[in-house]
Design a protein around this motif. Sequence first.
Motif, PDB file in Angstrom:
ATOM      1  N   SER A 294     -11.619  18.723  14.286  1.00 58.22           N
ATOM      2  CA  SER A 294     -12.241  19.052  15.577  1.00 58.22           C
ATOM      3  C   SER A 294     -11.380  18.662  16.765  1.00 58.22           C
ATOM      4  O   SER A 294     -11.450  19.287  17.818  1.00 58.22           O
ATOM      5  N   ALA A 295     -10.520  17.648  16.595  1.00 62.08           N
ATOM      6  CA  ALA A 295      -9.725  17.156  17.728  1.00 62.08           C
ATOM      7  C   ALA A 295      -8.741  18.211  18.207  1.00 62.08           C
ATOM      8  O   ALA A 295      -8.513  18.361  19.407  1.00 62.08           O
ATOM      9  N   ARG A 296      -8.123  18.917  17.260  1.00 63.08           N
ATOM     10  CA  ARG A 296      -7.129  19.922  17.661  1.00 63.08           C
ATOM     11  C   ARG A 296      -7.750  21.008  18.545  1.00 63.08           C
ATOM     12  O   ARG A 296      -7.163  21.433  19.553  1.00 63.08           O
ATOM     13  N   VAL A 297      -8.944  21.459  18.212  1.00 66.75           N
ATOM     14  CA  VAL A 297      -9.632  22.488  19.014  1.00 66.75           C
ATOM     15  C   VAL A 297      -9.950  21.958  20.405  1.00 66.75           C
ATOM     16  O   VAL A 297      -9.757  22.637  21.427  1.00 66.75           O
ATOM     17  N   ILE A 298     -10.419  20.717  20.466  1.00 65.26           N
ATOM     18  CA  ILE A 298     -10.787  20.133  21.763  1.00 65.26           C
ATOM     19  C   ILE A 298      -9.554  19.958  22.633  1.00 65.26           C
ATOM     20  O   ILE A 298      -9.576  20.197  23.842  1.00 65.26           O
ATOM     21  N   LEU A 299      -8.443  19.528  22.038  1.00 63.19           N
ATOM     22  CA  LEU A 299      -7.214  19.343  22.819  1.00 63.19           C
ATOM     23  C   LEU A 299      -6.726  20.664  23.394  1.00 63.19           C
ATOM     24  O   LEU A 299      -6.217  20.713  24.518  1.00 63.19           O
ATOM     25  N   GLU A 300      -6.866  21.742  22.632  1.00 66.97           N
ATOM     26  CA  GLU A 300      -6.481  23.058  23.159  1.00 66.97           C
ATOM     27  C   GLU A 300      -7.349  23.439  24.351  1.00 66.97           C
ATOM     28  O   GLU A 300      -6.861  23.973  25.353  1.00 66.97           O
ATOM     29  N   LYS A 301      -8.647  23.164  24.248  1.00 68.83           N
ATOM     30  CA  LYS A 301      -9.554  23.456  25.370  1.00 68.83           C
ATOM     31  C   LYS A 301      -9.218  22.592  26.582  1.00 68.83           C
ATOM     32  O   LYS A 301      -9.291  23.050  27.725  1.00 68.83           O
ATOM     33  N   MET A 302      -8.841  21.338  26.331  1.00 70.97           N
ATOM     34  CA  MET A 302      -8.460  20.457  27.449  1.00 70.97           C
ATOM     35  C   MET A 302      -7.223  20.995  28.160  1.00 70.97           C
ATOM     36  O   MET A 302      -7.140  20.958  29.394  1.00 70.97           O
ATOM     37  N   ALA A 303      -6.255  21.452  27.386  1.00 70.63           N
ATOM     38  CA  ALA A 303      -5.044  22.003  27.999  1.00 70.63           C
ATOM     39  C   ALA A 303      -5.369  23.227  28.852  1.00 70.63           C
ATOM     40  O   ALA A 303      -4.851  23.381  29.960  1.00 70.63           O
ATOM     41  N   ALA A 304      -6.244  24.088  28.333  1.00 67.69           N
ATOM     42  CA  ALA A 304      -6.643  25.273  29.102  1.00 67.69           C
ATOM     43  C   ALA A 304      -7.392  24.880  30.363  1.00 67.69           C
ATOM     44  O   ALA A 304      -7.202  25.466  31.436  1.00 67.69           O
ATOM     45  N   THR A 305      -8.246  23.860  30.262  1.00 64.43           N
ATOM     46  CA  THR A 305      -8.997  23.387  31.439  1.00 64.43           C
ATOM     47  C   THR A 305      -8.055  22.802  32.478  1.00 64.43           C
ATOM     48  O   THR A 305      -8.217  23.015  33.680  1.00 64.43           O
ATOM     49  N   ALA A 306      -7.041  22.050  32.037  1.00 66.02           N
ATOM     50  CA  ALA A 306      -6.091  21.452  32.974  1.00 66.02           C
ATOM     51  C   ALA A 306      -5.305  22.529  33.710  1.00 66.02           C
ATOM     52  O   ALA A 306      -5.036  22.402  34.904  1.00 66.02           O
ATOM     53  N   ARG A 307      -4.942  23.599  32.985  1.00 63.29           N
ATOM     54  CA  ARG A 307      -4.193  24.679  33.642  1.00 63.29           C
ATOM     55  C   ARG A 307      -5.036  25.414  34.674  1.00 63.29           C
ATOM     56  O   ARG A 307      -4.507  25.977  35.626  1.00 63.29           O
ATOM     57  N   ALA A 308      -6.348  25.420  34.494  1.00 63.49           N
ATOM     58  CA  ALA A 308      -7.237  26.172  35.388  1.00 63.49           C
ATOM     59  C   ALA A 308      -7.812  25.313  36.504  1.00 63.49           C
ATOM     60  O   ALA A 308      -8.679  25.753  37.240  1.00 63.49           O
ATOM     61  N   SER A 309      -7.337  24.059  36.637  1.00 66.65           N
ATOM     62  CA  SER A 309      -7.947  23.139  37.608  1.00 66.65           C
ATOM     63  C   SER A 309      -7.226  23.143  38.949  1.00 66.65           C
ATOM     64  O   SER A 309      -7.140  22.115  39.606  1.00 66.65           O
ATOM     65  N   ASN A 310      -6.630  24.254  39.332  1.00 66.44           N
ATOM     66  CA  ASN A 310      -5.988  24.356  40.649  1.00 66.44           C
ATOM     67  C   ASN A 310      -7.059  24.340  41.739  1.00 66.44           C
ATOM     68  O   ASN A 310      -7.910  25.209  41.806  1.00 66.44           O
ATOM     69  N   ILE A 311      -7.023  23.321  42.602  1.00 71.29           N
ATOM     70  CA  ILE A 311      -8.087  23.105  43.588  1.00 71.29           C
ATOM     71  C   ILE A 311      -7.697  23.723  44.924  1.00 71.29           C
ATOM     72  O   ILE A 311      -6.698  23.339  45.540  1.00 71.29           O
ATOM     73  N   GLU A 312      -8.460  24.699  45.349  1.00 77.44           N
ATOM     74  CA  GLU A 312      -8.249  25.304  46.664  1.00 77.44           C
ATOM     75  C   GLU A 312      -9.041  24.547  47.708  1.00 77.44           C
ATOM     76  O   GLU A 312     -10.227  24.300  47.546  1.00 77.44           O
TER      77      GLU A 312
END
Length: 366
Positions: A294-312
């Motif tokens: 389960s950790a590998r799936v969660i880490l992939e989601k975390m990476a995607a979330t970090a890439r999408a966290s550009n704050i305007e």
Amino acid sequence: MNFTLGFKPPAAGSSGPGASSGVTMENLEKQLICPVCLELFSKPVVILPCQHNLCRKCANDIFQSANPLWQSRGSSSIVASGGRFRCPSCRHEVVLDRHGVFGLQRNLLVENIIDIYRQQESSRLVNMKPEQQQQLMCDEHEEEKINIYCLSCQTPTCSMCKVFGQHKDCDVAPLSSVYMRQKTELSDGIAMLVASNDHIQAVISQMEEICRTVEDNGQRQREHLANHFDNLVSILEERKQELVGVITKEQDDKLKHMRSLIRRHGDHLEGAVTLVESAIQSMEEPHMSLFLQSARVILEKMAATARASNIERPELGYESMSHFIVDTDDLADMLRNIDFCSSVGDDEDDLEETGEESEFDFSSRY
């Protein structure tokens, strides 16, 4: 690959070095249970005026039930004046302002205690003796324990599978080393995501303050404008309504933009919080092999979330409405063409230098 359990954990009343520690953690857990959802408090935890704590979601659900006409956070319409509800622990009446539950103070101490509790529980499970843990057995070799990790196939397996089975040509590593490496990686990811969430929450709070300032400044400028026009004759009435509309339009445009940003970042924050909760639950998994899956799936989601966290964010001074200024010292024949001026003093200097009447133009700056 399927696994079977070879051993069971000790019974609840068993004795041993970890027995008193387990009782202590159990007593601590009882103090960290929300009285509404009967689960561990979920971030952020809010503290009521009566000093009792609730999950923010639980507090908001109670508040919404007690105040069904109160409009939810993020609505583009005008927010209601406030509401009230009773604390589920002591029945003390809690009175909230127009910000609702989101105006309550967060209990960072309880949140930190919960984080420490979860870490201690995870550490306790990792340090349990082998006879206290459930041991996964290989499905293909029932007498063999799952003790290695196939790096090529990214799956836990047993020594017999490496020697004679389907993983004999694969690269493998000790299960414990891969387990600790990915657990450390997941822990670091959680810490980074929590820090990012706190940053986003701070930005949202700043944007909400900007909205309140825009509303206050807009109201102040409308009153100032109305005071000028009320001293003039009916010739000013039609023009006054047009200028009020200009202020209102800019205010509405700014508020609409800001609330759109708040909703967007709020949705991102809620998704990130949910991901953190999932990661924390994964951290509690005592089985190394199941955790790795389960950790590998969660880490992939975390990476995607970090890439999408550009704050305007809005530019500096975005909330200012001070450029809506009128000059009422000019002659009556200029009133029919009066408009907002960017600076009264500059316009007066121009009149003195040129000796000519000038038309005031509307100036909008962000």
